[in-house]
Design an enzyme around this catalytic site. Structure first.
Site, PDB file in Angstrom:
ATOM      1  N   HIS A  14     -63.125  54.244 -13.532  1.00 22.86           N
ATOM      2  CA  HIS A  14     -63.288  53.101 -12.877  1.00 22.86           C
ATOM      3  C   HIS A  14     -63.858  53.540 -11.113  1.00 22.86           C
ATOM      4  CE1 HIS A  14     -62.517  48.696 -11.650  1.00 22.86           C
ATOM      5  NE2 HIS A  14     -63.089  49.452 -10.451  1.00 22.86           N
ATOM      6  N   HIS A  16     -66.533  53.082  -7.834  1.00 25.24           N
ATOM      7  CA  HIS A  16     -67.806  52.571  -7.093  1.00 25.24           C
ATOM      8  C   HIS A  16     -68.574  53.685  -6.223  1.00 25.24           C
ATOM      9  CE1 HIS A  16     -66.270  48.637  -7.648  1.00 25.24           C
ATOM     10  NE2 HIS A  16     -65.090  49.063  -7.831  1.00 25.24           N
ATOM     11  N   LYS A 100     -68.692  45.255 -17.703  1.00 18.80           N
ATOM     12  CA  LYS A 100     -67.810  44.928 -16.978  1.00 18.80           C
ATOM     13  C   LYS A 100     -67.724  43.435 -16.706  1.00 18.80           C
ATOM     14  CE  LYS A 100     -64.768  45.198 -13.350  1.00 18.80           C
ATOM     15  NZ  LYS A 100     -64.142  46.181 -12.521  1.00 18.80           N
ATOM     16  N   HIS A 137     -61.834  42.807 -14.725  1.00 16.25           N
ATOM     17  CA  HIS A 137     -61.374  42.483 -13.606  1.00 16.25           C
ATOM     18  C   HIS A 137     -60.382  41.500 -13.656  1.00 16.25           C
ATOM     19  CE1 HIS A 137     -60.960  42.711  -8.890  1.00 16.25           C
ATOM     20  NE2 HIS A 137     -60.440  41.480  -9.467  1.00 16.25           N
ATOM     21  N   HIS A 175     -57.622  48.450 -13.264  1.00 16.32           N
ATOM     22  CA  HIS A 175     -56.539  48.678 -12.087  1.00 16.32           C
ATOM     23  C   HIS A 175     -55.315  47.467 -11.980  1.00 16.32           C
ATOM     24  CE1 HIS A 175     -59.298  45.410 -10.864  1.00 16.32           C
ATOM     25  NE2 HIS A 175     -60.217  46.107 -10.618  1.00 16.32           N
ATOM     26  N   ASP A 248     -60.722  53.436  -8.841  1.00 20.69           N
ATOM     27  CA  ASP A 248     -61.001  52.200  -8.119  1.00 20.69           C
ATOM     28  C   ASP A 248     -61.613  52.588  -6.652  1.00 20.69           C
ATOM     29  OD1 ASP A 248     -62.341  49.492  -7.647  1.00 20.69           O
ATOM     30  OD2 ASP A 248     -60.235  48.886  -7.638  1.00 20.69           O
TER      31      ASP A 248
HETATM   32  O1  DOR Z   1     -60.685  46.696  -4.003  1.00 15.00           O
HETATM   33  C1  DOR Z   1     -61.582  46.471  -4.294  1.00 15.00           C
HETATM   34  N1  DOR Z   1     -63.261  46.604  -3.930  1.00 15.00           N
HETATM   35  N2  DOR Z   1     -61.494  45.986  -5.699  1.00 15.00           N
HETATM   36  C2  DOR Z   1     -62.823  45.752  -6.473  1.00 15.00           C
HETATM   37  O2  DOR Z   1     -62.481  44.998  -7.456  1.00 15.00           O
HETATM   38  C3  DOR Z   1     -64.241  45.863  -5.890  1.00 15.00           C
HETATM   39  C4  DOR Z   1     -64.127  46.867  -4.915  1.00 15.00           C
HETATM   40  C5  DOR Z   1     -65.298  47.075  -4.222  1.00 15.00           C
HETATM   41  O3  DOR Z   1     -66.427  46.889  -4.799  1.00 15.00           O
HETATM   42  O4  DOR Z   1     -65.397  47.181  -2.834  1.00 15.00           O
HETATM   43 ZN    ZN Z   2     -63.320  48.271  -8.686  1.00 12.74          ZN
END
Ligand code: DOR
Ligand code: ZN
Length: 347
Positions: A14, A16, A100, A137, A175, A248
């Site tokens: 997971h 970003h 997702k 999520h 998460h 995450d």
């Molecule tokens: O803390 C987070 N940041 N939780 C999420 O689900 C998305 C993520 C983000 O894209 O910044």
């Molecule tokens: Zn995330």
């Protein structure tokens, strides 16, 4: 005394990576230690179709520095208009490894998420047929639900009914932050796994709020009470193969974190493996780290375990991690565990 630990190379289930200059800045932080990662699709606009996922994968590969290897495992952002055939094609081609689900309004860039679960039933049924996992999520977003209860309520009101209505649907609870999440995974035999982040093994809600507000510890789902952190630690270090690493890691510039309406996300790509070694050692479970970080995830996704390895070394002096990553137009703060860490990845 120096101590070393060699593991199959880990993956991040997971992650970003964002796009543009941010992607360029953060990708090496992950690719340095991890072979593969499940790439979150919450760009603006989100990655919804197979074509968009292919284009995003190409941008990720173009941003990878020479000499580094990394395999992005792409996901599609589920909307009420998602076409089951497009999902099936993108999965059959090997491009997309999961879909997702963001409940609308749950977190960063989730406005296109799902409001009415009946509208996505045909997609979920197709995914169950072809064995494509749904990454969830797990938070309800109703205004009358306390933010600390969002995960537990989601399990009862949404996740359990959706799973019952869609037999065979393979689900990753992303998460997880509560003992309720741990218990729900354990109470199900098949088709259900969960990722756990590095930061949720380290912080509870006091870290965010006691002694002044700490925006770099704010993420979603928000960290909960200490008893929940301990339940996550127990699950991650138990050897139960339904729990695996999904950092995450979610970069935002410092300007947007240290803001009157600060963004949610902890950036842990840089020091995750060292922090995990610290946590697993504290739990007398260093022998379980390879399962959590390198084996259980591929097991769930039915992919091979990586062949090469990384080595972690514990030394007598505390490891110095960079405090920030420079991304040109701003900096991203690296997660600070708040205690010295003696482990580092050395090979
Ligand atoms: O803390 C987070 N940041 N939780 C999420 O689900 C998305 C993520 C983000 O894209 O910044
Ligand atoms: Zn995330």
């Amino acid at each position: 005394m120096t101590q070393t630990l060699t593991l199959r190379r880990p993956d991040d289930w997971h992650l970003h990576l964002r796009d543009g200059a941010m992607l360029q800045a953060v990708l090496p932080e992950t690719a340095r230690h991890f072979a593969r990662a499940i790439i979150m699709p919450n760009l603006v606009p989100p990655v919804v179709t197979g074509d968009q996922a292919a284009a995003y994968r190409d941008r990720i590969m173009a941003a990878l520095p020479d000499g580094m290897t990394f395999e992005p495992l792409m996901t599609l952002y589920l909307t009420e208009d998602t076409d089951p055939d497009d999902v099936a094609q993108a999965a059959a081609s090997g491009l997309v490894k999961a879909v997702k689900l963001y409940p609308a309004g749950a977190t960063t860039n989730s406005a296109s998420g799902v409001r009415d679960f009946d509208k996505v039933r045909p997609v979920l049924e197709r995914m169950a047929d072809i064995g494509l996992p749904l990454c969830v999520h797990g938070e309800v977003t109703d205004a009358d639900i306390d933010i600390f209860d969002r995960e537990a309520v989601f399990i009862d009101r949404v996740l359990d009914p959706v799973r019952r209505a869609t037999p065979g649907l393979r689900v990753v609870m992303e998460h997880i932050t509560t003992a309720n999440g741990v218990d729900y995974v354990k109470s199900n035999d098949t088709d259900l796994g969960a990722t756990i982040t590095t930061h949720h093994l380290i912080i509870n809600r006091n870290h965010i709020l006691v002694g002044g507000i700490k925006p770099h510890y704010y993420c979603l789902p928000v960290a909960k009470r200490e008893e929940h952190r301990l339940a996550l630690r127990a699950a991650a270090t138990s050897g139960d193969d339904r729990f695996f690493l999904g950092t995450d890691s979610a970069p935002h510039t410092d300007a947007l974190k240290e803001h009157p309406c600060g963004c949610a996300g902890c950036f842990t790509a840089t020091n995750t493996m060292a922090l995990l070694a610290h946590v697993f050692e504290e739990e007398n479970a260093l022998d379980k780290l390879e399962g959590f970080a390198s084996r259980n995830g591929p097991g769930f996704y039915k992919l091979p375990v990586n062949i090469d390895t990384i080595t972690l070394t514990k030394s007598e002096t505390a490891t110095k991690f960079p405090a920030k990553i420079d991304m040109g137009e701003g900096t991203v703060t690296v997660f600070d565990p708040g205690f010295p860490v003696y482990w580092n990845v050395t090979a």
